[in-house]
Motif scaffolding. Structure first.
Motif, short mmCIF file in Angstrom:
data_model
loop_
_atom_site.label_atom_id
_atom_site.label_comp_id
_atom_site.label_asym_id
_atom_site.label_seq_id
_atom_site.Cartn_x
_atom_site.Cartn_y
_atom_site.Cartn_z
N PRO A 148 28.17 42.34 24.64
CA PRO A 148 28.47 41.35 25.67
C PRO A 148 29.83 41.56 26.33
CG PRO A 148 28.79 40.40 23.50
CD PRO A 148 28.26 41.80 23.30
N LEU A 149 30.63 42.49 25.81
CA LEU A 149 31.96 42.74 26.35
C LEU A 149 32.46 44.09 25.84
CD1 LEU A 149 33.65 41.88 23.57
CD2 LEU A 149 33.26 39.64 24.52
N PRO A 150 33.46 44.65 26.52
CA PRO A 150 33.99 45.94 26.09
C PRO A 150 34.99 45.79 24.94
CG PRO A 150 35.13 45.22 28.07
CD PRO A 150 34.06 44.20 27.77
N GLY A 151 35.08 46.84 24.13
CA GLY A 151 36.05 46.83 23.05
C GLY A 151 35.68 47.83 21.97
N HIS A 152 36.20 47.58 20.77
CA HIS A 152 35.97 48.46 19.62
C HIS A 152 35.07 47.74 18.62
CE1 HIS A 152 36.87 51.77 16.91
NE2 HIS A 152 36.92 50.87 15.94
N VAL A 153 33.93 48.34 18.30
CA VAL A 153 33.00 47.74 17.33
C VAL A 153 33.62 47.88 15.93
CG1 VAL A 153 30.68 47.82 16.36
CG2 VAL A 153 31.03 48.31 18.78
N ILE A 154 33.66 46.75 15.19
CA ILE A 154 34.27 46.76 13.85
C ILE A 154 33.29 46.36 12.75
CG2 ILE A 154 36.59 46.37 14.74
CD1 ILE A 154 36.28 43.40 13.81
N GLY A 155 32.11 45.86 13.10
CA GLY A 155 31.17 45.42 12.08
C GLY A 155 31.50 44.03 11.57
N LEU A 156 30.50 43.32 11.07
CA LEU A 156 30.72 41.95 10.60
C LEU A 156 31.64 41.87 9.39
CD1 LEU A 156 27.36 39.93 10.79
CD2 LEU A 156 29.39 39.77 12.25
N ALA A 157 31.58 42.85 8.50
CA ALA A 157 32.39 42.80 7.28
C ALA A 157 33.89 42.71 7.59
CB ALA A 157 32.10 44.01 6.40
#
Length: 149
Positions: free
Chosen positions: A7-16
């Motif tokens: 839904p937006l740009p950035g760095h994926v970090i995962g839920l954990a």
């Protein structure tokens, strides 16, 4: 399969890695999270569907397969009482993937002492029902985050 996109740009970090035990423990559901770029922008719908829940800090869109996807803009941002968020649609609206839902500024959220990290969660799903789950790397709005069986 439902494709759920960023839904937006950035760095994926995962839920954990989300700094909130409800999200990091996947109590709301499985999914991933994005540490957004720190500039004003819009959060867009991650699926085609109907907006069934809408708050300045969070929204849920349900697709035609009855899959609800929660986008939560920051952690504890409900405490900001809507300040710094602008709703661009209304509850009950039909939206297309990529359509702007909320305008906000992650840097302002961070300056207010809240985490701007954004969980994207498959509501009422089992962890095994998600495919190709992204938990790292850079994304632009509209890039694939996971598939939902």
């Amino acid at each position: 399969m439902t494709l759920v996109t960023a839904p937006l740009p950035g760095h994926v970090i995962g839920l954990a890695a989300v700094p909130d035990p409800v999200f990091s423990g996947a109590m709301v559901g499985p999914g991933t999270a994005i540490d957004p770029v720190r500039e004003p922008g819009e959060a867009v719908s991650p699926v085609d569907g109907v907006v069934v829940s809408l708050h300045p800090h969070a929204f849920v869109v349900v697709d035609s397969a009855d899959h609800g996807v929660l986008t939560h803009l920051g952690i504890d941002t409900v405490q900001l009482n809507g300040e710094g968020f602008e709703l661009l649609v209304e509850k009950g609206d039909t939206v297309a993937r990529g359509q702007a839902v909320v305008r906000w500024n992650p840097a302002a959220v961070e300056a207010a002492g809240k985490s701007p990290v954004c969980p994207v969660v498959a509501l009422d799903a089992s962890a095994g029902s998600l495919a190709d789950l992204r938990e790292d790397g850079e994304v632009k709005a509209g890039d694939s985050l996971f598939g939902w069986q």
